[in-house]
Write a protein that holds these residues in place. Structure first.
Motif, PDB file in Angstrom:
ATOM      1  N   PRO A  20      -1.490   0.434   0.433  1.00  0.00           N
ATOM      2  CA  PRO A  20      -0.931   0.950   1.528  1.00  0.00           C
ATOM      3  C   PRO A  20      -0.673  -0.208   2.613  1.00  0.00           C
ATOM      4  O   PRO A  20      -1.635  -1.153   2.482  1.00  0.00           O
ATOM      5  CB  PRO A  20      -1.908   2.039   2.298  1.00  0.00           C
ATOM      6  N   ILE A  21       0.427  -0.057   3.039  1.00  0.00           N
ATOM      7  CA  ILE A  21       0.764  -1.229   4.342  1.00  0.00           C
ATOM      8  C   ILE A  21       0.106  -0.650   5.473  1.00  0.00           C
ATOM      9  O   ILE A  21       0.536   0.158   6.197  1.00  0.00           O
ATOM     10  CB  ILE A  21       2.052  -1.296   4.342  1.00  0.00           C
ATOM     11  N   ALA A  22      -0.976  -1.456   5.855  1.00  0.00           N
ATOM     12  CA  ALA A  22      -1.786  -0.798   7.102  1.00  0.00           C
ATOM     13  C   ALA A  22      -1.712  -1.991   8.124  1.00  0.00           C
ATOM     14  O   ALA A  22      -2.066  -1.601   9.363  1.00  0.00           O
ATOM     15  CB  ALA A  22      -3.051  -0.588   6.629  1.00  0.00           C
ATOM     16  N   CYS A  23      -1.174  -2.899   7.950  1.00  0.00           N
ATOM     17  CA  CYS A  23      -1.238  -3.944   8.901  1.00  0.00           C
ATOM     18  C   CYS A  23       0.233  -4.839   9.268  1.00  0.00           C
ATOM     19  O   CYS A  23       0.841  -5.108   8.271  1.00  0.00           O
ATOM     20  CB  CYS A  23      -2.219  -5.146   8.509  1.00  0.00           C
TER      21      CYS A  23
ATOM     22  N   LEU B 288      13.506  -6.965   0.014  1.00  0.00           N
ATOM     23  CA  LEU B 288      12.050  -6.720   0.191  1.00  0.00           C
ATOM     24  C   LEU B 288      11.273  -7.802   0.628  1.00  0.00           C
ATOM     25  O   LEU B 288      10.461  -8.112   1.240  1.00  0.00           O
ATOM     26  CB  LEU B 288      11.281  -6.161  -1.212  1.00  0.00           C
ATOM     27  N   GLU B 289      11.887  -8.964  -0.221  1.00  0.00           N
ATOM     28  CA  GLU B 289      11.231 -10.489  -0.027  1.00  0.00           C
ATOM     29  C   GLU B 289      11.352 -10.828   1.275  1.00  0.00           C
ATOM     30  O   GLU B 289      10.403 -11.588   1.891  1.00  0.00           O
ATOM     31  CB  GLU B 289      11.671 -11.387  -0.935  1.00  0.00           C
ATOM     32  N   ALA B 290      12.560 -10.583   1.949  1.00  0.00           N
ATOM     33  CA  ALA B 290      12.909 -11.296   3.305  1.00  0.00           C
ATOM     34  C   ALA B 290      12.084 -10.309   4.292  1.00  0.00           C
ATOM     35  O   ALA B 290      11.815 -10.815   5.333  1.00  0.00           O
ATOM     36  CB  ALA B 290      14.300 -10.711   3.412  1.00  0.00           C
ATOM     37  N   ALA B 291      11.406  -8.983   3.967  1.00  0.00           N
ATOM     38  CA  ALA B 291      10.692  -8.400   4.953  1.00  0.00           C
ATOM     39  C   ALA B 291       9.136  -8.636   4.520  1.00  0.00           C
ATOM     40  O   ALA B 291       8.312  -8.527   5.549  1.00  0.00           O
ATOM     41  CB  ALA B 291      10.760  -6.852   4.706  1.00  0.00           C
TER      42      ALA B 291
ATOM     43  N   THR C 299       7.882   2.005   2.391  1.00  0.00           N
ATOM     44  CA  THR C 299       7.150   1.808   3.828  1.00  0.00           C
ATOM     45  C   THR C 299       7.597   0.665   4.477  1.00  0.00           C
ATOM     46  O   THR C 299       7.387   0.620   5.667  1.00  0.00           O
ATOM     47  CB  THR C 299       5.777   1.702   3.453  1.00  0.00           C
ATOM     48  N   GLY C 300       8.458  -0.287   3.863  1.00  0.00           N
ATOM     49  CA  GLY C 300       8.694  -1.647   4.679  1.00  0.00           C
ATOM     50  C   GLY C 300      10.103  -1.853   5.136  1.00  0.00           C
ATOM     51  O   GLY C 300      10.329  -2.834   5.809  1.00  0.00           O
ATOM     52  N   LEU C 301      10.956  -0.969   4.516  1.00  0.00           N
ATOM     53  CA  LEU C 301      12.479  -1.355   4.908  1.00  0.00           C
ATOM     54  C   LEU C 301      12.960   0.107   5.464  1.00  0.00           C
ATOM     55  O   LEU C 301      12.566   1.183   5.245  1.00  0.00           O
ATOM     56  CB  LEU C 301      13.099  -1.446   3.622  1.00  0.00           C
ATOM     57  N   ASN C 302      13.994  -0.235   6.335  1.00  0.00           N
ATOM     58  CA  ASN C 302      14.546   0.863   7.287  1.00  0.00           C
ATOM     59  C   ASN C 302      15.215   1.859   6.259  1.00  0.00           C
ATOM     60  O   ASN C 302      15.053   3.055   6.312  1.00  0.00           O
ATOM     61  CB  ASN C 302      15.602   0.318   8.078  1.00  0.00           C
ATOM     62  N   ASP C 303      15.887   1.565   5.159  1.00  0.00           N
ATOM     63  CA  ASP C 303      16.519   2.349   4.321  1.00  0.00           C
ATOM     64  C   ASP C 303      15.703   2.367   3.062  1.00  0.00           C
ATOM     65  O   ASP C 303      16.450   2.768   1.775  1.00  0.00           O
ATOM     66  CB  ASP C 303      18.218   1.949   4.109  1.00  0.00           C
ATOM     67  N   GLY C 304      14.641   2.192   3.153  1.00  0.00           N
ATOM     68  CA  GLY C 304      13.657   1.985   2.080  1.00  0.00           C
ATOM     69  C   GLY C 304      13.463   3.318   1.093  1.00  0.00           C
ATOM     70  O   GLY C 304      13.410   3.229  -0.096  1.00  0.00           O
TER      71      GLY C 304
ATOM     72  N   LEU D 154       4.861   2.549  -9.242  1.00  0.00           N
ATOM     73  CA  LEU D 154       3.736   2.596  -8.514  1.00  0.00           C
ATOM     74  C   LEU D 154       3.282   1.752  -7.589  1.00  0.00           C
ATOM     75  O   LEU D 154       2.476   1.760  -6.764  1.00  0.00           O
ATOM     76  CB  LEU D 154       2.457   2.618 -10.083  1.00  0.00           C
ATOM     77  N   VAL D 155       3.889   0.524  -7.724  1.00  0.00           N
ATOM     78  CA  VAL D 155       3.733  -0.744  -6.789  1.00  0.00           C
ATOM     79  C   VAL D 155       4.858  -1.190  -6.060  1.00  0.00           C
ATOM     80  O   VAL D 155       4.787  -1.158  -4.754  1.00  0.00           O
ATOM     81  CB  VAL D 155       3.155  -1.914  -7.985  1.00  0.00           C
ATOM     82  N   VAL D 156       5.853  -1.198  -6.514  1.00  0.00           N
ATOM     83  CA  VAL D 156       6.938  -1.863  -5.893  1.00  0.00           C
ATOM     84  C   VAL D 156       7.797  -0.794  -4.940  1.00  0.00           C
ATOM     85  O   VAL D 156       8.182  -1.006  -3.872  1.00  0.00           O
ATOM     86  CB  VAL D 156       8.004  -2.360  -6.982  1.00  0.00           C
ATOM     87  N   TYR D 157       8.356   0.353  -5.556  1.00  0.00           N
ATOM     88  CA  TYR D 157       9.029   1.394  -4.903  1.00  0.00           C
ATOM     89  C   TYR D 157       8.191   1.711  -3.650  1.00  0.00           C
ATOM     90  O   TYR D 157       9.101   2.000  -2.510  1.00  0.00           O
ATOM     91  CB  TYR D 157       9.633   2.452  -5.804  1.00  0.00           C
ATOM     92  N   PRO D 158       6.964   2.176  -3.658  1.00  0.00           N
ATOM     93  CA  PRO D 158       6.390   2.616  -2.200  1.00  0.00           C
ATOM     94  C   PRO D 158       6.328   1.621  -1.369  1.00  0.00           C
ATOM     95  O   PRO D 158       6.431   1.841  -0.102  1.00  0.00           O
ATOM     96  CB  PRO D 158       4.883   2.985  -2.797  1.00  0.00           C
TER      97      PRO D 158
END
Length: 235
Positions: free
Chosen positions: A22-25, A162-165, A100-105, A92-96
């Motif tokens: 999870p992206i918690a920080c 994704l890399e830019a974020a 959670t990390g992109l506005n249109d994710g 399992l790893v990339v799409y979640p």
């Protein structure tokens, strides 16, 4: 270099709690702008996904450029093994992380999952065909035509955003999780299985051992230093 099998004790990385992590920080992310252009960095999630894509393309070329049924069978197994594991690890790893990390994710991830589902169904048909079957090459070519479009959009759009974020350390961590996850995923296509955690994780952990047992009795390209159940092909 051989891919090393992971000890059972590390199976915990694939629990519903930690896959994907999870992206918690907030410090794991950086503001994204449309003008941002991120080069592929060594050890990043983009690098490992690009490597998988090139490997899949290599196996495809080996199959369609050979008339030897034994060679085609060996690379068919390699192609299925690589693509099946790659697709599930992304789910399992990339799409979640995209969700959670992109506005249109969420929209991006749902689109990618839908394209994966088509590929899984095509792969399921292909993996059950014999090289001498008249549908063998046409089925693979149809699969690869759709897959190449997916790869192009993923490499030129999704991964760039994704890399830019992501901060570099987070990208490297995702790459490690991605490679680790592939060690526990099914090695054949199962299009009826869920395509999101936690259910995809649970089904994968049940299905993968059966696939790996059957892998022992399959034929593989001579370039492999070890069969996939013993650590995978040497790149």
């Amino acid at each position: 270099m051989l891919r090393q099998s992971l000890r059972p004790a590390r199976l915990r990385v694939l629990t519903a709690r930690s896959v994907p992590a999870p992206i918690a920080c907030a410090k794991l992310w950086r503001p994204y702008s449309d003008e941002a252009k991120t080069a592929i960095q060594p050890g990043s999630i983009s690098e490992v996904i690009h490597q998988d894509h090139r490997q899949i393309e290599k196996y495809y070329d080996k199959i369609v450029n050979s008339s030897d049924h034994d060679v085609q069978r060996r690379y068919q197994n390699a192609f299925v093994w690589e693509l099946a594991r790659h697709a599930i690890a992304e789910e399992l790893v990339v799409y979640p992380s995209i969700e959670t990390g992109l506005n249109d994710g969420r929209e991006m991830a749902d689109k990618d999952r839908a394209e994966h589902q088509v590929a899984k169904e095509q792969l399921y048909t292909f993996q059950n065909l014999e090289p001498g079957d008249r549908h063998f090459i046409p089925t693979l070519e149809a699969l690869m035509k759709d897959l190449k479009m997916h790869i192009k959009e993923e490499e030129e759009h999704d991964l760039v955003k994704l890399e830019a974020a992501l901060v570099p350390s987070r990208s490297r961590k995702l790459a490690e999780q991605f490679e680790m996850t592939k060690a526990f995923t099914p090695t054949r296509s199962h299009p009826g299985a869920p395509n999101k955690p936690p259910f995809e994780t649970a089904v994968g952990l049940l299905t993968a051992p059966l696939d790996k047992i059957r892998d022992i009795f399959r034929s593989w390209p001579e370039e492999y230093s070890a069969r996939p159940p013993s650590g995978g092909p040497s790149r």
